[in-house]
Scaffold this motif. Structure first.
Motif, PDB file in Angstrom:
ATOM      1  N   LEU A 358      -5.637 -27.639   5.040  1.00 33.00           N
ATOM      2  CA  LEU A 358      -6.205 -28.802   4.363  1.00 33.00           C
ATOM      3  C   LEU A 358      -5.098 -29.769   3.950  1.00 33.00           C
ATOM      4  O   LEU A 358      -5.273 -30.997   4.041  1.00 33.00           O
ATOM      5  CB  LEU A 358      -7.013 -28.365   3.136  1.00 33.00           C
ATOM      6  CG  LEU A 358      -7.790 -29.461   2.407  1.00 33.00           C
ATOM      7  CD1 LEU A 358      -8.832 -30.089   3.343  1.00 33.00           C
ATOM      8  CD2 LEU A 358      -8.486 -28.899   1.163  1.00 33.00           C
ATOM      9  N   ALA A 359      -3.963 -29.232   3.495  1.00 33.95           N
ATOM     10  CA  ALA A 359      -2.839 -30.090   3.110  1.00 33.95           C
ATOM     11  C   ALA A 359      -2.341 -30.889   4.317  1.00 33.95           C
ATOM     12  O   ALA A 359      -1.953 -32.058   4.189  1.00 33.95           O
ATOM     13  CB  ALA A 359      -1.713 -29.248   2.525  1.00 33.95           C
ATOM     14  N   ALA A 360      -2.352 -30.259   5.500  1.00 36.75           N
ATOM     15  CA  ALA A 360      -1.943 -30.973   6.719  1.00 36.75           C
ATOM     16  C   ALA A 360      -2.925 -32.087   7.031  1.00 36.75           C
ATOM     17  O   ALA A 360      -2.529 -33.207   7.389  1.00 36.75           O
ATOM     18  CB  ALA A 360      -1.851 -29.993   7.882  1.00 36.75           C
ATOM     19  N   LYS A 362      -4.731 -33.699   4.939  1.00 36.50           N
ATOM     20  CA  LYS A 362      -4.639 -34.737   3.914  1.00 36.50           C
ATOM     21  C   LYS A 362      -3.233 -35.330   3.792  1.00 36.50           C
ATOM     22  O   LYS A 362      -2.982 -36.133   2.890  1.00 36.50           O
ATOM     23  CB  LYS A 362      -5.052 -34.145   2.554  1.00 36.50           C
ATOM     24  CG  LYS A 362      -6.476 -33.607   2.513  1.00 36.50           C
ATOM     25  CD  LYS A 362      -7.494 -34.703   2.722  1.00 36.50           C
ATOM     26  CE  LYS A 362      -8.921 -34.158   2.630  1.00 36.50           C
ATOM     27  NZ  LYS A 362      -9.927 -35.222   2.847  1.00 36.50           N
ATOM     28  N   ASN A 363      -2.319 -34.904   4.680  1.00 33.48           N
ATOM     29  CA  ASN A 363      -0.938 -35.386   4.650  1.00 33.48           C
ATOM     30  C   ASN A 363      -0.272 -35.089   3.302  1.00 33.48           C
ATOM     31  O   ASN A 363       0.431 -35.921   2.722  1.00 33.48           O
ATOM     32  CB  ASN A 363      -0.885 -36.900   4.933  1.00 33.48           C
ATOM     33  CG  ASN A 363       0.522 -37.368   5.292  1.00 33.48           C
ATOM     34  OD1 ASN A 363       1.315 -36.602   5.832  1.00 33.48           O
ATOM     35  ND2 ASN A 363       0.833 -38.612   4.976  1.00 33.48           N
ATOM     36  N   ARG A 364      -0.458 -33.859   2.816  1.00 36.40           N
ATOM     37  CA  ARG A 364       0.121 -33.454   1.522  1.00 36.40           C
ATOM     38  C   ARG A 364       0.889 -32.138   1.653  1.00 36.40           C
ATOM     39  O   ARG A 364       0.917 -31.320   0.751  1.00 36.40           O
ATOM     40  CB  ARG A 364      -0.984 -33.353   0.471  1.00 36.40           C
ATOM     41  CG  ARG A 364      -1.613 -34.694   0.161  1.00 36.40           C
ATOM     42  CD  ARG A 364      -2.806 -34.605  -0.777  1.00 36.40           C
ATOM     43  NE  ARG A 364      -2.448 -34.177  -2.102  1.00 36.40           N
ATOM     44  CZ  ARG A 364      -3.305 -34.152  -3.136  1.00 36.40           C
ATOM     45  NH1 ARG A 364      -4.558 -34.557  -2.956  1.00 36.40           N
ATOM     46  NH2 ARG A 364      -2.929 -33.738  -4.320  1.00 36.40           N
ATOM     47  N   LEU A 365       1.509 -31.957   2.802  1.00 38.82           N
ATOM     48  CA  LEU A 365       2.278 -30.731   3.035  1.00 38.82           C
ATOM     49  C   LEU A 365       3.488 -30.632   2.121  1.00 38.82           C
ATOM     50  O   LEU A 365       3.948 -29.523   1.807  1.00 38.82           O
ATOM     51  CB  LEU A 365       2.724 -30.653   4.495  1.00 38.82           C
ATOM     52  CG  LEU A 365       1.637 -30.242   5.505  1.00 38.82           C
ATOM     53  CD1 LEU A 365       2.149 -30.389   6.932  1.00 38.82           C
ATOM     54  CD2 LEU A 365       1.180 -28.805   5.244  1.00 38.82           C
ATOM     55  N   ASP A 366       4.036 -31.774   1.672  1.00 42.17           N
ATOM     56  CA  ASP A 366       5.175 -31.720   0.750  1.00 42.17           C
ATOM     57  C   ASP A 366       4.760 -31.103  -0.579  1.00 42.17           C
ATOM     58  O   ASP A 366       5.513 -30.313  -1.172  1.00 42.17           O
ATOM     59  CB  ASP A 366       5.759 -33.120   0.527  1.00 42.17           C
ATOM     60  CG  ASP A 366       4.712 -34.140   0.074  1.00 42.17           C
ATOM     61  OD1 ASP A 366       3.498 -33.878   0.235  1.00 42.17           O
ATOM     62  OD2 ASP A 366       5.112 -35.213  -0.430  1.00 42.17           O
ATOM     63  N   GLU A 367       3.544 -31.410  -1.036  1.00 42.96           N
ATOM     64  CA  GLU A 367       3.042 -30.804  -2.270  1.00 42.96           C
ATOM     65  C   GLU A 367       2.766 -29.315  -2.067  1.00 42.96           C
ATOM     66  O   GLU A 367       3.035 -28.492  -2.948  1.00 42.96           O
ATOM     67  CB  GLU A 367       1.768 -31.509  -2.728  1.00 42.96           C
ATOM     68  CG  GLU A 367       1.981 -32.924  -3.214  1.00 42.96           C
ATOM     69  CD  GLU A 367       0.671 -33.564  -3.642  1.00 42.96           C
ATOM     70  OE1 GLU A 367       0.080 -33.088  -4.632  1.00 42.96           O
ATOM     71  OE2 GLU A 367       0.229 -34.519  -2.976  1.00 42.96           O
ATOM     72  N   PHE A 368       2.207 -28.979  -0.914  1.00 40.89           N
ATOM     73  CA  PHE A 368       1.957 -27.569  -0.606  1.00 40.89           C
ATOM     74  C   PHE A 368       3.262 -26.781  -0.628  1.00 40.89           C
ATOM     75  O   PHE A 368       3.311 -25.649  -1.137  1.00 40.89           O
ATOM     76  CB  PHE A 368       1.272 -27.425   0.747  1.00 40.89           C
ATOM     77  CG  PHE A 368       1.020 -25.999   1.148  1.00 40.89           C
ATOM     78  CD1 PHE A 368       0.073 -25.231   0.482  1.00 40.89           C
ATOM     79  CD2 PHE A 368       1.737 -25.418   2.187  1.00 40.89           C
ATOM     80  CE1 PHE A 368      -0.153 -23.910   0.851  1.00 40.89           C
ATOM     81  CE2 PHE A 368       1.516 -24.107   2.557  1.00 40.89           C
ATOM     82  CZ  PHE A 368       0.575 -23.347   1.892  1.00 40.89           C
ATOM     83  N   ALA A 369       4.331 -27.373  -0.127  1.00 40.19           N
ATOM     84  CA  ALA A 369       5.634 -26.708  -0.139  1.00 40.19           C
ATOM     85  C   ALA A 369       6.108 -26.478  -1.569  1.00 40.19           C
ATOM     86  O   ALA A 369       6.697 -25.430  -1.882  1.00 40.19           O
ATOM     87  CB  ALA A 369       6.658 -27.545   0.632  1.00 40.19           C
TER      88      ALA A 369
END
Length: 460
Positions: A358-360, A362-369
């Protein structure tokens, strides 16, 4: 000690008088904490020496497994959660493998104690769809005319109000309670979303959207359909919301809200009163509001930390949390550790698996990291700070708030989403309590007040 009569000013503003009354309450209600040890009081119904809950009942609905006894010693193990004896991980992998939604199947399992056949599941979905509507004028008279700043308050009030639309509200026979339970399981998600829409309209001037549910959609799909002005959502969004509902549907009989459900149901009261009581319990920040705390903590963390991949900077932030120097000064790292799970929370592991996808999207992989970094580093920081060997891991609230944020759910709906899921477990436990016809739950409280004599009014 009471305030001196000379200090009493009866022409004081009401708020000043209330504060004086409050001082009296505090001064005359404090119990010596040493007495709890003296009388071996199990505060919170938990054994302080073992950390385990006091056994107050039996259930076949949900089970949390976090310890094993090996050679006479209690050893912590990887956490497991079972619904009606079936490992939740197996349930989740089962419906995902077949590309199905799982919340309705889990609801059937919790209520009836067995997995449904394909035909029975299809029929059950139709039954829930028929109940997925509110009484005439309910939205207008209950939700829109008396909006609330807190959605849990609105939920509890709305559930109590449904009593008035029920032609047979006080009948506690199992067929009638089951009818009421199915209607609540279907209706509470609607009330949650409609209540939020009304709140945003009346308190923030947003446009008001009241969208009807679709009988052909699952609970998760309908929540997203009702919440969004264009009723659109992706398959991944619906699937991960469905997973969150599945993982929050039940957690044994000892959690605060489910135990409240058992206590109130044991008195013989109606379904709406019992479920409203459970909702009021879940509203408490020590119970249902943890995922909001996690999200707010990470919001503050993202503003404070410059490099989200710098381990030292993250550790410094986490230590500052534990030392009560930043954020809410609570000394807690929200989302890490659990009252029951010793090593890991299986719900967190399952939810994390799909959070990255889902983070991918929503383009929020940096937050997921960043979430992953905190999950990795927090146990080490906590262990060093508290000088203890006990391992701690992320709990379900650690990732659920992030998931809800990516789904566009506002903070005010986080706990109502929890309630929408747990409605299945609460109703199953209420039915179990009624079927087994136990005694009214009435634990003991020891009075430790000193005896006193009555003093006539003119001599006080």
């Amino acid at each position: 000690m009471l305030l001196n009569e000379k200090e009493e000013q009866f022409d004081d503003p009401l708020t000043v008088q209330i504060n004086k009354y409050a001082d009296r309450c505090i001064n005359n209600s404090c119990i010596d904490p040493n007495l709890y040890d003296k009388f071996d009081v199990k505060r919170g119904l938990r054994d302080r020496n073992t950390g385990k809950g006091v056994l107050t009942g039996l259930t076949e609905i949900g089970d949390v497994h976090s310890y094993e006894t090996i050679d006479g010693k209690v050893v912590p193990v990887e956490g497991k959660l079972f619904y009606r004896g079936i490992d939740v991980e197996d349930i989740v992998h089962g419906f995902l493998k077949e590309n199905r939604f799982g919340f309705e199947e889990v609801t059937y399992l919790l209520l009836f104690g067995e997995l449904p056949s394909e035909k029975r599941l299809a029929n059950f979905n139709k039954v829930l769809a028929e109940y997925r509507t509110l009484p005439p004028s309910f939205v207008r008279d209950i939700i829109m005319k008396a909006t609330s700043r807190d959605m849990m308050n609105l939920l509890a009030r709305s559930v109590l109000s449904l009593y008035s639309w029920d032609e047979n509200p006080d009948d506690t026979s199992i067929p009638n309670v089951l009818r009421q339970s199915l209607s609540l399981i279907a209706r509470v998600p609607l009330i949650s979303v409609y209540g939020y829409q009304a709140h945003r309209h009346y308190h923030h001037g947003d446009n008001l959207y009241i969208i009807n549910p679709d009988v052909n959609l699952s609970t998760a799909e309908n929540i997203l359909r009702l919440l969004r002005p264009d009723s659109s959502y992706t398959e991944l969004e619906a699937k991960i919301l469905d997973l969150a509902l599945v993982l929050h549907a039940e957690h044994g009989g000892g959690n605060n809200s489910t135990f409240t459900d058992h206590v109130v149901s044991s008195s013989g009261t109606d379904t709406y009163s019992a479920i409203a009581a459970a909702l009021c319990s879940l509203k408490g920040p020590k119970h249902g509001g943890a995922n909001i705390k996690v999200k707010h903590m990470f919001d503050h963390m993202k503003e404070t930390i410059n490099d989200w991949n710098d381990d030292d900077e993250i550790k410094n932030y986490l230590n500052a949390l534990l030392e009560k120097r930043i954020f809410d000064q609570s000394g807690l790292i929200y989302g890490i550790g659990h009252a029951v799970y010793a090593i890991s929370d299986p719900r967190a592991k399952l939810l994390k698996t799909f959070t990255k996808d889902l983070a991918a999207e929503k383009n929020r992989l940096d937050e997921f990291a960043l979430y992953q970094n905190v999950e990795r580093l927090a146990p080490e920081v906590i262990s060093k700070a508290h000088k203890r060997q006990k391992s701690v891991g992320a709990n379900v609230d650690f990732y659920s708030g992030f998931v809800y944020s990516m789904l566009g759910l506002p903070d005010g709906l986080y706990t109502p989403m929890f309630a929408s899921a747990r409605m299945a477990g609460w109703c199953a436990h209420r039915i179990e309590e009624l079927i087994n016809a136990g005694k009214i739950i009435r634990p003991a409280y020891k009075n430790v007040a000193k005896k006193a004599v009555y003093v006539p009014l003119d001599k006080r």
